[in-house]
Enzyme design. Structure first.
Site, PDB file in Angstrom:
ATOM      1  N   HIS A  39       0.816  -1.214   0.000  1.00  0.00           N
ATOM      2  CA  HIS A  39       0.000   0.000   0.000  1.00  0.00           C
ATOM      3  C   HIS A  39       0.846   1.259   0.000  1.00  0.00           C
ATOM      4  O   HIS A  39       2.013   1.233   0.361  1.00  0.00           O
ATOM      5  CB  HIS A  39      -0.980   0.023   1.185  1.00  0.00           C
ATOM      6  CG  HIS A  39      -0.353  -0.018   2.545  1.00  0.00           C
ATOM      7  ND1 HIS A  39      -0.050  -1.190   3.198  1.00  0.00           N
ATOM      8  CD2 HIS A  39       0.028   0.974   3.399  1.00  0.00           C
ATOM      9  CE1 HIS A  39       0.468  -0.925   4.380  1.00  0.00           C
ATOM     10  NE2 HIS A  39       0.546   0.382   4.537  1.00  0.00           N
TER      11      HIS A  39
ATOM     12  N   HIS B 110       3.712   7.024   4.004  1.00  0.00           N
ATOM     13  CA  HIS B 110       4.696   5.953   3.845  1.00  0.00           C
ATOM     14  C   HIS B 110       4.349   5.044   2.670  1.00  0.00           C
ATOM     15  O   HIS B 110       3.241   5.082   2.151  1.00  0.00           O
ATOM     16  CB  HIS B 110       4.841   5.127   5.136  1.00  0.00           C
ATOM     17  CG  HIS B 110       3.633   4.356   5.561  1.00  0.00           C
ATOM     18  ND1 HIS B 110       2.657   4.867   6.388  1.00  0.00           N
ATOM     19  CD2 HIS B 110       3.229   3.088   5.276  1.00  0.00           C
ATOM     20  CE1 HIS B 110       1.723   3.947   6.606  1.00  0.00           C
ATOM     21  NE2 HIS B 110       2.044   2.861   5.947  1.00  0.00           N
TER      22      HIS B 110
ATOM     23  N   GLU C 286       7.533   0.717   5.103  1.00  0.00           N
ATOM     24  CA  GLU C 286       6.962  -0.344   5.917  1.00  0.00           C
ATOM     25  C   GLU C 286       7.146  -1.665   5.175  1.00  0.00           C
ATOM     26  O   GLU C 286       6.884  -1.761   3.982  1.00  0.00           O
ATOM     27  CB  GLU C 286       5.467  -0.071   6.137  1.00  0.00           C
ATOM     28  CG  GLU C 286       4.743  -1.121   6.949  1.00  0.00           C
ATOM     29  CD  GLU C 286       3.257  -0.809   7.129  1.00  0.00           C
ATOM     30  OE1 GLU C 286       2.754   0.092   6.438  1.00  0.00           O
ATOM     31  OE2 GLU C 286       2.615  -1.474   7.947  1.00  0.00           O
TER      32      GLU C 286
ATOM     33  N   GLN D  81      -3.910   3.516   1.149  1.00  0.00           N
ATOM     34  CA  GLN D  81      -4.330   3.496   2.548  1.00  0.00           C
ATOM     35  C   GLN D  81      -4.529   4.943   3.008  1.00  0.00           C
ATOM     36  O   GLN D  81      -3.568   5.704   3.117  1.00  0.00           O
ATOM     37  CB  GLN D  81      -3.258   2.814   3.402  1.00  0.00           C
ATOM     38  CG  GLN D  81      -3.587   2.738   4.883  1.00  0.00           C
ATOM     39  CD  GLN D  81      -2.402   2.201   5.676  1.00  0.00           C
ATOM     40  OE1 GLN D  81      -1.401   2.879   5.820  1.00  0.00           O
ATOM     41  NE2 GLN D  81      -2.507   0.990   6.171  1.00  0.00           N
TER      42      GLN D  81
ATOM     43  N   GLU E 265      -7.611   3.590   9.561  1.00  0.00           N
ATOM     44  CA  GLU E 265      -7.235   3.499   8.159  1.00  0.00           C
ATOM     45  C   GLU E 265      -8.384   2.968   7.324  1.00  0.00           C
ATOM     46  O   GLU E 265      -9.229   2.220   7.808  1.00  0.00           O
ATOM     47  CB  GLU E 265      -6.011   2.592   7.994  1.00  0.00           C
ATOM     48  CG  GLU E 265      -6.275   1.144   8.388  1.00  0.00           C
ATOM     49  CD  GLU E 265      -5.094   0.227   8.046  1.00  0.00           C
ATOM     50  OE1 GLU E 265      -3.982   0.526   8.479  1.00  0.00           O
ATOM     51  OE2 GLU E 265      -5.331  -0.765   7.347  1.00  0.00           O
TER      52      GLU E 265
HETATM   53 CO    CO Z   1       1.029   1.086   6.365  1.00  0.00          CO
END
Ligand code: CO
Length: 138
Positions: free
Chosen positions: A11, A82, A132, A58, A47
């Site tokens: 994502h 991110h 991530e 996301q 989220e």
């Molecule tokens: Co994330």
């Protein structure tokens, strides 16, 4: 084919102030709908995942003032927060990242949303992008 640790983009996370407004915007502009919505209490975020092919956008909003995403919004405003890459094994990938000398935020993997296992790499170690690593557990 390479032997990259990163198998797919899981994502791209975008920090927003008003989650419902962002969801409505994606629906109105792109006809995109939310596949999964979750409050992650430990991170102080809510989220919403909008599917794009085999990945997600996301949309991310803080649930409390001391959430890291609240601080992000305060400092930088709304926008890219991110990028999350899928890995086969989060612990092994994190070990490899640490062995390379990169700075990490999570020293060991931890539970993410959707039952995933995740770990974050520090943006200062990765050219300004918070990264991530996501292990999808089926
Ligand atoms: Co994330």
């Amino acid at each position: 084919m390479s032997d990259s640790l990163l198998t797919e983009i899981d994502h791209v996370a975008i920090a927003v102030r008003d989650l419902d407004a962002a969801i409505a915007w994606y629906a109105e502009v792109f006809g995109a709908s939310v596949e999964h919505r979750e409050v992650v209490e430990s991170d102080g975020v809510e989220e919403a995942l909008v599917r794009v092919a085999d990945s997600y956008v996301q949309l991310l909003t803080p649930t409390r003032d001391d959430s890291p995403v609240a601080k992000f919004l305060e400092k930088q405003g709304e926008g890219l927060h991110h990028v999350a890459y899928r890995v086969v094994n989060c612990a092994l990938a994190l070990d490899a990242v640490k062995a390379s000398g990169a700075r990490v935020i999570d020293d060991t993997p931890r539970p993410g949303s959707r039952g995933t296992t995740v770990a974050f790499i520090h943006p200062r170690a990765s050219f300004g992008t918070l990264i991530e690593l996501v292990q999808v557990n089926s």
